[in-house]
Design an enzyme around this catalytic site. Structure first.
Site, PDB file in Angstrom:
ATOM      1  N   HIS A 196      39.281  42.132  35.045  1.00  0.00           N
ATOM      2  CA  HIS A 196      38.564  41.865  36.294  1.00  0.00           C
ATOM      3  C   HIS A 196      37.082  41.736  36.002  1.00  0.00           C
ATOM      4  CE1 HIS A 196      36.470  45.750  36.940  1.00  0.00           C
ATOM      5  NE2 HIS A 196      37.477  46.264  36.258  1.00  0.00           N
ATOM      6  N   CYS A 197      36.377  41.014  36.904  1.00  0.00           N
ATOM      7  CA  CYS A 197      34.920  40.988  36.873  1.00  0.00           C
ATOM      8  C   CYS A 197      34.441  41.710  38.125  1.00  0.00           C
ATOM      9  CB  CYS A 197      34.384  39.556  36.788  1.00  0.00           C
ATOM     10  SG  CYS A 197      34.927  38.473  38.131  1.00  0.00           S
ATOM     11  N   SER A 198      33.254  41.392  38.607  1.00  0.00           N
ATOM     12  CA  SER A 198      32.705  42.144  39.732  1.00  0.00           C
ATOM     13  C   SER A 198      33.425  41.880  41.039  1.00  0.00           C
ATOM     14  CB  SER A 198      31.216  41.820  39.901  1.00  0.00           C
ATOM     15  OG  SER A 198      31.039  40.428  40.081  1.00  0.00           O
ATOM     16  N   ARG A 247      36.646  39.579  41.032  1.00  0.00           N
ATOM     17  CA  ARG A 247      37.898  38.854  40.860  1.00  0.00           C
ATOM     18  C   ARG A 247      38.865  39.564  39.916  1.00  0.00           C
ATOM     19  NH1 ARG A 247      36.163  32.547  40.513  1.00  0.00           N
ATOM     20  NH2 ARG A 247      34.143  32.720  41.497  1.00  0.00           N
ATOM     21  N   GLN A 260      33.979  38.843  29.036  1.00  0.00           N
ATOM     22  CA  GLN A 260      33.861  39.405  30.375  1.00  0.00           C
ATOM     23  C   GLN A 260      33.821  40.932  30.395  1.00  0.00           C
ATOM     24  OE1 GLN A 260      33.481  37.764  33.423  1.00  0.00           O
ATOM     25  NE2 GLN A 260      33.050  39.852  34.067  1.00  0.00           N
TER      26      GLN A 260
END
Length: 601
Positions: free
Chosen positions: A25-27, A29, A106
């Protein structure tokens, strides 16, 4: 939000836990690398409560927003230990490379961002005279901020090993040799290996040497695991892998990776020197589309390389500052002007998120749905980004630019850098806010107390709870009804606009004139038919009337293939309404009212 329910729905509509190859995951998504992207039920996935949007290119990106960490934890826990099913789809090399880059870089961002922002805050404290640079406390805190970037090769070794599914600790051991203080000293003094001179390279803060090292190690590990006797494999394979990998890295792969990283940053900066502020302006202007498609993530390797080589970055992060703040300006203007409670609340929340550097709620909830707001954001981003580029504003930390992280623009040598950053951000906000405030017009809402849906298909009405699919029957996607069809035609249940027609033709979503978001799904697991027997008669963006034909489908083919043909109609924003449904098992008269609803107070 019910994290477990949302996670179950996400897993179900990406083809099940067995179809998930990798989760991160990112911030905002979830990023899912799937074994077969054709098994994604995109309309159903996008309609899950709490999901802001879905993008599928190399990875399946599920935009969640502020609750992404909790959803990620729930999805990972539910998917853990599930056996993989199916086979990898034939992916192009370019697509696989992009997936690899995103998966490696990421996860690095939080550590680099935390350390970078801490260092920028220390510079601010020193400038204000509150914590002198010469103090012991400052030096210790500065070491904390420097550690993630200095030991970047170690962090990269971990993420690369995780992606390649090799022994993480042995991979880290191989890479650690390059940053050993004694090895750095020996390289500086001059040293040979097998009579070959080793290049004097400072491997601290480098990423590409570590990636190449772990890539080579992964091949060595597989080779030695295969041919080592099982009784000796626990120590023999790691030892032989290290003995082969480290010398090859010091002689060939390390220098090659160093030149690769230096070359990448140098090329970007060369282009910047030729185009000047125009590069920053253009990049800021197209960021709404890059972020929406998830294609801004491949910029991370350049930013990391620039930070490692120059300890600063002067293109992508300044452009992102202009774009993020412009998104906030447009959303807050709409929040001020809108008379619709839902729109006002959505815009206000999205605007605050954008001010904090998270733009997905603004993009998917506001700007991409309103052309005026989108044009205002693009114009403000271009102008604000152009100003930041003209003033050669530099960033000193890798974190999403925002008011909360504005200290990332504090320069240790130029006090004007942070001032220009604030001026550029203020310019982007002002232009976007004023343009949206004056030119955005809210669509007139149809005022009515009661509304109704008409029968979407001939057949027999059943409660949603009887549908043989947990996501639908549990009401995870929202309230609705189901029909056991007797003919192969799906009709529009209300007036509105088609939001999406799934590629396989088995699902259609629409927005009614009363504001209800409806998804119509033909059959259970019929996505596996890959469109065979489904013939959509509408396209996305088309205005329709209640009773219009949406899809023709081969009911006999669905039954013959062994799939449940039940038609599900779900209102995904059903929390806004209260419903009254016809009695179950009632024979349906085509185009007659089947459900009445009114907006909840």
């Amino acid at each position: 939000m019910d994290y477990q329910a949302t996670a179950k729905a996400v897993i179900a509509h990406v083809g099940g836990a067995g179809n998930i190859d990798h989760i991160e995951h990112c911030s905002t998504r979830l990023r899912l690398t799937l074994r077969d992207n054709t098994r994604i039920d995109q309309p159903a996935l996008a309609a899950i409560p709490g999901v802001l949007g879905v993008r599928v290119n190399v990875q399946c990106q599920v935009i969640i927003g502020k609750d992404v960490v909790e959803i990620y934890d729930a999805v990972k826990a539910l998917a853990a230990g599930q056996p993989a099913t199916g086979s990898h789809s034939e992916a192009r090399w370019a697509a696989r490379c992009v997936d690899f880059v995103i998966s490696v870089f990421q996860p690095l961002v939080p550590a680099i961002a935390g350390g970078g922002v801490l260092k920028s805050l220390l510079i601010l404290l020193d400038l204000l005279g509150w914590l002198p640079r010469s103090s012991d406390t400052y030096k210790i805190l500065d070491n904390i901020g420097s550690a993630p970037l200095y030991f970047l090769p170690i962090l990269v070794a971990i993420t690369t090993a995780n992606k390649l599914k090799v022994n993480v600790l042995v991979a880290v051991s191989a890479v650690s040799v390059m940053v050993l203080p004694m090895m750095s000293k020996q390289l500086a003094e001059g040293i040979t290996l097998f009579s070959f001179d080793l290049k004097n390279i400072a491997y601290a803060s480098q990423v590409f040497p570590a990636i190449l090292c772990v890539l080579f190690y992964s091949r060595a590990e597989r080779f030695f695991n295969r041919y080592s006797p099982s009784a000796l494999r626990i120590f023999l394979s790691p030892m032989l892998s290290l003995l082969v990998t480290v010398p090859v890295t010091l002689l060939i792969l390390g220098p090659l990776g160093f030149e690769l990283g230096s070359g990448l940053a140098t090329v970007i900066l060369w282009l910047y020197s030729k185009l000047g502020f125009v590069a920053t302006a253009l990049l800021a202007g197209v960021l709404p589309f890059m972020v929406a498609a998830g294609m801004h993530k491949p910029m991370i390797p350049y930013v990391v390389a620039s930070m490692g080589q120059f300890s600063r970055e002067m293109l992508y992060l300044p452009a992102s500052l202009a774009h993020n703040i412009a998104e906030a300006g447009a959303c807050l203007a709409i929040a001020l002007r809108s008379k619709d409670k839902v729109m006002k609340s959505t815009a206000l929340s999205a605007g605050i998120s954008a001010l904090c550097g998270i733009t997905e709620p603004a993009l998917y909830g506001i700007t991409l749905l309103n052309k005026t707001a989108l044009y205002a954001v693009m114009a403000a981003s271009v102008i604000g980004g152009g100003f930041l580029g003209w003033m050669t504003v530099e960033a000193f930390a890798l974190v999403s630019p925002s008011l909360a992280s504005i200290s990332m623009f504090i320069s240790p040598t130029s006090p004007w850098n942070i001032l220009y950053a604030l001026l550029g951000a203020g310019l982007a906000f002002a232009i976007s806010f004023v343009a949206t405030l004056f030119f955005w017009r809210e669509k007139a809402a149809q005022v009515t107390d009661f509304n109704h849906f008409v029968t979407p298909a001939e057949g027999r009405l059943i409660p949603l709870a009887e549908v043989q699919d947990d996501v639908f029957s549990a009401g995870i996607m929202g309230d609705g009804i189901a029909v056991i069809p007797t003919s192969g035609k799906l009709f529009a249940p209300a007036n509105g606009v088609i939001s999406n027609v799934f590629d396989s033709g088995h699902a259609v979503s629409l927005l009614t004139t009363q504001g209800a978001e409806v998804i119509l799904h033909i059959g259970i697991d019929t996505i596996k038919l890959n469109g065979k027997g489904f013939h959509p008669r509408v396209t996305a963006g088309q205005t329709i009337q209640a009773g219009d034909l949406l899809v023709e489908f081969d009911l006999d083919a669905i039954n013959t293939a062994g799939f449940d043909p039940v038609i599900v109609m779900v209102i995904t924003n059903s929390e806004r309404f209260s419903f009254t449904t016809n009695a179950a098992d009632t024979p349906l008269t085509l185009h007659s009212p089947i459900m009445t609803f009114k907006e909840s107070l």
